[in-house]
Design a protein around this motif. Sequence first.
Motif, short mmCIF file in Angstrom:
data_model
loop_
_atom_site.label_atom_id
_atom_site.label_comp_id
_atom_site.label_asym_id
_atom_site.label_seq_id
_atom_site.Cartn_x
_atom_site.Cartn_y
_atom_site.Cartn_z
N SER A 136 0.82 -1.21 0.00
CA SER A 136 0.00 0.00 0.00
C SER A 136 0.85 1.26 0.00
CB SER A 136 -0.91 0.01 1.25
OG SER A 136 -0.12 0.12 2.42
N GLY A 137 2.14 1.10 0.26
CA GLY A 137 3.02 2.26 0.31
C GLY A 137 3.07 2.92 1.67
N THR A 138 2.24 2.46 2.61
CA THR A 138 2.21 3.06 3.94
C THR A 138 2.95 2.22 4.98
OG1 THR A 138 0.10 1.99 4.43
CG2 THR A 138 0.02 4.19 3.46
N GLU A 139 3.33 0.99 4.63
CA GLU A 139 4.12 0.18 5.55
C GLU A 139 5.50 0.84 5.74
OE1 GLU A 139 2.66 -1.04 2.87
OE2 GLU A 139 1.31 -2.67 3.47
N PRO A 140 6.19 0.55 6.83
CA PRO A 140 7.47 1.22 7.10
C PRO A 140 8.53 0.92 6.04
CG PRO A 140 6.65 0.08 9.05
CD PRO A 140 5.80 -0.37 7.91
N VAL A 141 9.46 1.84 5.91
CA VAL A 141 10.71 1.58 5.20
C VAL A 141 11.70 1.08 6.24
CG1 VAL A 141 12.67 2.65 4.00
CG2 VAL A 141 10.33 3.30 3.40
N VAL A 142 12.38 -0.04 5.95
CA VAL A 142 13.36 -0.60 6.87
C VAL A 142 14.76 -0.32 6.33
CG1 VAL A 142 14.31 -2.71 7.89
CG2 VAL A 142 11.83 -2.39 7.75
N ALA A 177 10.90 7.29 2.91
CA ALA A 177 9.91 7.35 3.99
C ALA A 177 9.16 8.68 3.98
CB ALA A 177 10.60 7.14 5.34
N GLN A 178 9.88 9.76 3.73
CA GLN A 178 9.21 11.07 3.69
C GLN A 178 8.21 11.14 2.55
OE1 GLN A 178 11.07 14.55 1.89
NE2 GLN A 178 10.85 15.63 3.84
N ARG A 179 8.59 10.68 1.37
CA ARG A 179 7.70 10.76 0.22
C ARG A 179 6.50 9.83 0.37
NH1 ARG A 179 9.71 13.78 -4.17
NH2 ARG A 179 11.22 15.22 -3.23
N ARG A 180 6.68 8.74 1.08
CA ARG A 180 5.58 7.79 1.29
C ARG A 180 4.69 8.21 2.47
NH1 ARG A 180 6.70 2.24 -0.48
NH2 ARG A 180 8.47 2.27 -1.91
N GLY A 181 5.22 9.08 3.33
CA GLY A 181 4.49 9.45 4.53
C GLY A 181 4.41 8.32 5.54
N CYS A 182 5.46 7.50 5.61
CA CYS A 182 5.47 6.37 6.54
C CYS A 182 6.65 6.50 7.49
CB CYS A 182 5.55 5.05 5.77
SG CYS A 182 7.11 4.79 4.90
N GLU A 183 6.70 5.66 8.49
CA GLU A 183 7.81 5.69 9.43
C GLU A 183 8.98 4.88 8.90
OE1 GLU A 183 6.44 4.18 13.14
OE2 GLU A 183 6.50 2.08 12.49
N LEU A 184 10.12 5.08 9.53
CA LEU A 184 11.34 4.38 9.14
C LEU A 184 11.82 3.56 10.32
CD1 LEU A 184 14.26 5.58 7.02
CD2 LEU A 184 14.77 4.71 9.30
N ILE A 185 12.13 2.30 10.07
CA ILE A 185 12.73 1.43 11.07
C ILE A 185 14.21 1.30 10.77
CG2 ILE A 185 12.80 -0.90 12.04
CD1 ILE A 185 9.83 -1.17 11.33
N ALA A 186 15.06 1.79 11.67
CA ALA A 186 16.51 1.67 11.52
C ALA A 186 16.96 0.48 12.35
CB ALA A 186 17.19 2.96 11.98
N ARG A 238 14.15 2.93 16.31
CA ARG A 238 15.38 2.15 16.37
C ARG A 238 15.03 0.71 16.73
NH1 ARG A 238 19.32 5.09 20.52
NH2 ARG A 238 17.51 4.66 21.82
N ARG A 239 15.72 -0.22 16.08
CA ARG A 239 15.52 -1.63 16.42
C ARG A 239 16.90 -2.28 16.50
NH1 ARG A 239 11.27 -5.13 13.07
NH2 ARG A 239 9.93 -3.49 13.97
N ALA A 240 17.34 -2.56 17.72
CA ALA A 240 18.62 -3.22 17.95
C ALA A 240 18.33 -4.65 18.38
CB ALA A 240 19.41 -2.49 19.03
N THR A 241 19.01 -5.59 17.77
CA THR A 241 18.71 -6.99 18.03
C THR A 241 19.97 -7.83 18.02
OG1 THR A 241 17.50 -8.94 17.20
CG2 THR A 241 18.24 -7.34 15.57
N ALA A 242 19.93 -8.92 18.78
CA ALA A 242 21.05 -9.87 18.79
C ALA A 242 20.82 -11.02 17.82
CB ALA A 242 21.26 -10.42 20.19
#
Length: 295
Positions: A136-142, A177-186, A238-242
């Motif tokens: 849909s274009g609204t899901e996050p950019v990872v 993410a800005q152009r899609r209007g969605c959040e970004l997961i780093a 932010r998503r930090a994982t092991a």
Amino acid sequence: MVLPVVAGVDGSDASLRAVDWAADAAVRHEAPLRVLCATGPALGTPVPDLRENAERIRDLAVEHARKRVPSVEVTGEIVPEDAADALLSAGRNAFTLVVGSRGRGGVTGMLLGSVGLAVAGRADCPVVVVRGEPDSGTEPVVLGVQDEDAEEATGRAPGIEDTAEGRSAAEFAFREAQRRGCELIALHAWRTSGGGEPDSGGPEEGDAAEQGRARAEKVIDEAVGPARERYPDVVVRRRATAEPARQALLNAAREASLLVVGAHARHGHFGLQLGLVNHAVLHHSPCPVAVVPQA
């Protein structure tokens, strides 16, 4: 001059999905769309037949794109070269290259075609390999954040760096993410191999886990800092994982509209260093993957 979004087509369903993605990107970024079809070597087929088939593929793709995005300037071109070489040449003056996950005659399933892999590993501009179902274009950019201290043997390239051309992975991801209007997961995974769960139980293991997480969050903040300042309206998680990096990225891609990773030029070698993790996501991601050249 506004650089075009370039979509490679070969008559396959996968390449038409690439045209769809490229057309939508052209709208988002107010760029023209260029549809490119390569005839490749003749290999015994009469050149007029190759040309006629290429014209049909090009015209169908151009018509398809114009119906989807009537406000965008769409042009089509036939190049008498190998497909990868033609796309790489076009990428020298492109906003981004867009290719399907597999082409005509490719093995069915989830594997990336040889053209897509060659282009992703050698292009001068970002390359998007269109995988998965339309979003849909609204899901996050990872954004896959990489550690500049990681060793090549782990399959991860050095860290994300900002470039004067604004073509780093972070810059690309934030702009999308800005152009899609969605959040970004780093996302940063500080473990790159093995398949088990993170260690737990003892005090030493707990301290090590906390130290790993703290370092991972620092890596993320340093990587996204400059782009975050330029795109303050983008919501960042932010998503930090092991987890192993490969699994962490593929898991995150399940909820994403786009997965963005960086690749560095190899010193003394032609092309980019995709690394084991990037190869894995290009072959198995459930969503489109953008590979962005790094400085």
